[in-house]
Motif scaffolding. Structure first.
Motif, PDB file in Angstrom:
ATOM      1  N   MET A 180       0.845  -0.783   0.078  1.00 15.32           N
ATOM      2  CA  MET A 180       0.043   0.564  -0.263  1.00 15.32           C
ATOM      3  C   MET A 180       1.124   1.077   0.298  1.00 15.32           C
ATOM      4  SD  MET A 180      -3.036   1.117   2.786  1.00 15.32           S
ATOM      5  CE  MET A 180      -1.863   1.473   3.520  1.00 15.32           C
ATOM      6  N   THR A 181       0.862   2.411  -0.866  1.00 15.04           N
ATOM      7  CA  THR A 181       1.694   3.144  -1.442  1.00 15.04           C
ATOM      8  C   THR A 181       0.617   4.568  -0.550  1.00 15.04           C
ATOM      9  OG1 THR A 181       2.389   2.530  -2.509  1.00 15.04           O
ATOM     10  CG2 THR A 181       2.696   4.961  -2.374  1.00 15.04           C
ATOM     11  N   VAL A 182       0.619   5.488  -0.002  1.00 16.73           N
ATOM     12  CA  VAL A 182       0.505   6.643   0.943  1.00 16.73           C
ATOM     13  C   VAL A 182       1.320   7.578   0.517  1.00 16.73           C
ATOM     14  CG1 VAL A 182      -0.766   7.672   2.958  1.00 16.73           C
ATOM     15  CG2 VAL A 182      -0.157   5.045   2.736  1.00 16.73           C
ATOM     16  N   THR A 183       0.962   9.009   0.112  1.00 19.21           N
ATOM     17  CA  THR A 183       1.292  10.060  -1.141  1.00 19.21           C
ATOM     18  C   THR A 183       1.056  11.011   0.325  1.00 19.21           C
ATOM     19  OG1 THR A 183      -0.349  10.360  -2.055  1.00 19.21           O
ATOM     20  CG2 THR A 183       1.345   8.849  -3.137  1.00 19.21           C
ATOM     21  N   GLY A 184       2.030  12.246   0.659  1.00 19.84           N
ATOM     22  CA  GLY A 184       1.887  13.160   1.378  1.00 19.84           C
ATOM     23  C   GLY A 184       2.956  14.042   1.330  1.00 19.84           C
ATOM     24  N   THR A 185       3.454  14.666   2.652  1.00 26.01           N
ATOM     25  CA  THR A 185       4.718  14.778   2.588  1.00 26.01           C
ATOM     26  C   THR A 185       4.826  14.317   4.825  1.00 26.01           C
ATOM     27  OG1 THR A 185       3.594  17.064   3.469  1.00 26.01           O
ATOM     28  CG2 THR A 185       4.200  16.570   0.758  1.00 26.01           C
ATOM     29  N   SER A 236      11.301   8.628   0.880  1.00 32.44           N
ATOM     30  CA  SER A 236      10.708   9.618   0.384  1.00 32.44           C
ATOM     31  C   SER A 236      10.632  10.411   1.173  1.00 32.44           C
ATOM     32  CB  SER A 236      10.251   8.977  -0.997  1.00 32.44           C
ATOM     33  OG  SER A 236       9.006   9.908  -1.464  1.00 32.44           O
ATOM     34  N   ASN A 237      10.198  11.953   0.413  1.00 29.57           N
ATOM     35  CA  ASN A 237       9.554  12.929   1.489  1.00 29.57           C
ATOM     36  C   ASN A 237       7.985  12.412   0.980  1.00 29.57           C
ATOM     37  OD1 ASN A 237       9.896  14.604   4.345  1.00 29.57           O
ATOM     38  ND2 ASN A 237       9.767  16.619   2.627  1.00 29.57           N
ATOM     39  N   THR A 238       8.061  12.410  -0.054  1.00 27.88           N
ATOM     40  CA  THR A 238       6.240  12.503  -0.325  1.00 27.88           C
ATOM     41  C   THR A 238       5.355  11.237  -0.428  1.00 27.88           C
ATOM     42  OG1 THR A 238       7.056  12.525  -2.774  1.00 27.88           O
ATOM     43  CG2 THR A 238       6.995  14.260  -1.473  1.00 27.88           C
ATOM     44  N   ALA A 239       6.375  10.164  -0.128  1.00 31.13           N
ATOM     45  CA  ALA A 239       5.550   9.198  -0.587  1.00 31.13           C
ATOM     46  C   ALA A 239       5.797   7.278   0.521  1.00 31.13           C
ATOM     47  CB  ALA A 239       5.184   7.836  -1.907  1.00 31.13           C
ATOM     48  N   VAL A 240       5.174   6.873   1.131  1.00 35.15           N
ATOM     49  CA  VAL A 240       5.627   5.301   1.911  1.00 35.15           C
ATOM     50  C   VAL A 240       4.868   4.462   1.251  1.00 35.15           C
ATOM     51  CG1 VAL A 240       4.386   5.925   3.817  1.00 35.15           C
ATOM     52  CG2 VAL A 240       6.260   5.076   4.140  1.00 35.15           C
ATOM     53  N   THR A 241       5.597   3.550   1.152  1.00 34.13           N
ATOM     54  CA  THR A 241       4.790   2.011   1.106  1.00 34.13           C
ATOM     55  C   THR A 241       5.006   0.961   1.666  1.00 34.13           C
ATOM     56  OG1 THR A 241       5.149   2.418  -1.477  1.00 34.13           O
ATOM     57  CG2 THR A 241       5.079   0.147  -1.081  1.00 34.13           C
ATOM     58  N   VAL A 242       4.078   0.328   2.633  1.00 37.05           N
ATOM     59  CA  VAL A 242       4.011  -1.041   3.844  1.00 37.05           C
ATOM     60  C   VAL A 242       2.736  -2.100   2.788  1.00 37.05           C
ATOM     61  CG1 VAL A 242       3.947   1.228   5.353  1.00 37.05           C
ATOM     62  CG2 VAL A 242       1.723   0.652   4.585  1.00 37.05           C
TER      63      VAL A 242
END
Length: 159
Positions: free
Chosen positions: A1-6, A29-35
């Protein structure tokens, strides 16, 4: 699952509803995290849940955007167990909605997808594709609930 933001570079946790939080390391990444989403076990295979991300800089929760979480699929049988190219096969199991792909692999040729496959929750209708060497084949099913890189498989004989 990838969440985007900052603000993700410092590390933190992702919560899906009230499920167990999933940690992510700093330095990405400062703008997305995949977990990998946490396991989900209540009755039913999908439910809309809010996503909350907590970092040292604060907490953010999705507003109107929710994730639909689907349990991983399981496969129990194929009917018939032997079929020829062009014949219909029913692949039985659970959590088979939101189908991504069905492929047939004879171990000799590249795996062959069935673009006509349709999912109905507890079964998939599929047509054995052309181009398979007769013998035992592995059928691979991937749904939105499959963990990345780990789709489920079953076997049948192609004549």
């Amino acid at each position: 699952m990838t969440v985007t933001g900052t603000g993700f570079a410092a590390g933190g946790t992702v919560n899906v509803g009230a499920l167990t939080p999933v940690s992510f390391a700093s330095g990405g990444s400062n703008t997305a995290v995949t977990v990998t989403p946490p396991d989900y076990s209540p009755a039913g295979s999908s439910e809309s849940l809010p996503i909350t991300v907590t970092t040292p800089g604060g907490t953010g929760t999705t507003g109107q955007t929710f994730v639909t979480y689907q349990n991983p699929p399981t496969l129990t049988s194929t009917v018939p167990t032997t079929a020829a190219a062009g014949e219909s096969v029913t692949i039985n199991g659970t959590n088979l909605e939101n189908l991504i792909s069905v492929t047939y692999d004879d171990g000799v040729n590249p795996a062959v997808p069935d673009p006509t496959a349709q999912a109905f929750g507890t079964f998939i209708t599929s047509t054995v594709p052309d181009g398979l060497t007769p013998g035992l084949v592995t059928i691979t099913v991937e749904t939105c609930g499959s963990h990345v890189g780990t789709p489920v498989t079953t076997a049948m004989t192609v004549t």
